[in-house]
Design an enzyme around this catalytic site. Sequence first.
Site, short mmCIF file in Angstrom:
data_model
loop_
_atom_site.label_atom_id
_atom_site.label_comp_id
_atom_site.label_asym_id
_atom_site.label_seq_id
_atom_site.Cartn_x
_atom_site.Cartn_y
_atom_site.Cartn_z
N LYS A 33 12.17 12.01 -2.80
CA LYS A 33 11.02 12.29 -2.15
C LYS A 33 10.62 13.80 -2.49
CE LYS A 33 9.32 12.52 2.55
NZ LYS A 33 9.34 12.98 3.81
N ASN B 212 -5.56 1.61 -3.12
CA ASN B 212 -6.97 1.47 -3.04
C ASN B 212 -7.16 0.59 -1.82
OD1 ASN B 212 -6.99 -1.52 -3.75
ND2 ASN B 212 -6.81 -0.19 -5.81
#
Length: 400
Positions: free
Chosen positions: A289, A210
């Site tokens: 990944k 955030n």
Amino acid sequence: MSGLTNKRIVLGVSGSIAAYKAPDIVRRLQDLGADVRVIVTDGGREFVSERSLQTISKNKVHNNLWDKEAELSMGHIEIAKWADVVIIAPASANTIAKLCHGRADDLLSTVILATEAKIMIAPAMNQQMFAASAMKDNLGLLKARGIDIINPGFGDQACGDVGEGRLAEPIDIASQAAELFTSSLLSGKKVLITLGGTREAIDPVRFISNHSSGKMGMALAHACIQAGAKTTLIVGSISIELEKRAEIIQVISAEEMYQAVMKQIDNQDLFISCAAVADFRPKKVSKNKIKKDNQSMTIELIRNRDILASVCQLKKKPICIGFAAETENHIINANNKLIKKQCDAIILNDISQTEIGLNADENEVHLITKNRTEKIEKNTKQIVAEKIIDKLVNNFFNPS
Ligand SMILES: Cc1cc2nc3c(=O)[nH]c(=O)nc-3n(C[C@H](O)[C@H](O)[C@H](O)COP(=O)(O)O)c2cc1C
């Protein structure tokens, strides 16, 4: 009040290459609440522009002892009397030598002689100059006269040398100035603060997070330290410098933050949960990944543990303060949070306004306890933090 709120600081900038850092020093002092006026020597002007110093300090920059306008009211005496503290940063070898001899041949040296304010100097020069016997004797003399020396750091220098003589970090200069005004509001108390955002891994390179910068939590940390508290910080991802006077524990995820808080919570007097902790995390973290082969993908999220609520449920719990970042029904939602989490107070942030709250430099909050709601008007996060600490002390440690 603590920090440098309402304190008047004269920053003297002399002719060291490190003068380019002076605008940052002004900012750091302002962050702690100070009003700053700058005097720059002729040497200092070679390395930093008056315009930068004026723009950042929001005050006229002084240089000339013979300024006709200022001298009508004896400008040097007016500045000398105005100051609560005079800091010379950077202090050049020449300016330091002049102070030793009580010279008064420019505005800065004249103000130093004329002031009753506390004087601090932060030397900055080539390592050989700093090691010179004359410099050692000069600093010893100034120290004996009660002038505080903010020691330079060790490292790479602009001239290519490596050694002792680098200007102390601007944030440390501001912190040392603030230490002059330490109060005893929280002396003997232990405070634990969480701050910053958490990062919830999706795969080895990606995460959910955030916009939290950690600025409000760090401002609270400054305020607690200034009030004399032993302060421990549990720090997630932040975009600001760490407060060196606190004990620091760095974490990444919400779960790590939970573990760190539980490890530290014993014997704390005050717990301030200021971190923006992710409510959810990906159920599975991919070992490799993730490739972009598909047109869409779904990430299943699961709930993280609620750190504040968990601390509030402890048998032996400190005074617990939570933050509520709300976009609507602010007071109602914050009151619900107070009851649901069973904490002692909630600090309510209205994050629908972009100029306050998350990632901004200013804030406006409501402090909500069981019995009352108090508004703290919009101001820098540092001043808001100091007002919060004053109110917490009055409510919980020193009730009248
Ligand atoms: C490129 C350059 C860099 C300098 N850097 C420093 C320095 O870092 N520290 C210092 O004490 N003097 C340094 N000096 C020397 C001072 O600028 C010089 O002694 C000057 O007279 C200082 O004036 P003031 O003390 O009135 O500001 C430097 C000089 C030059 C030309």
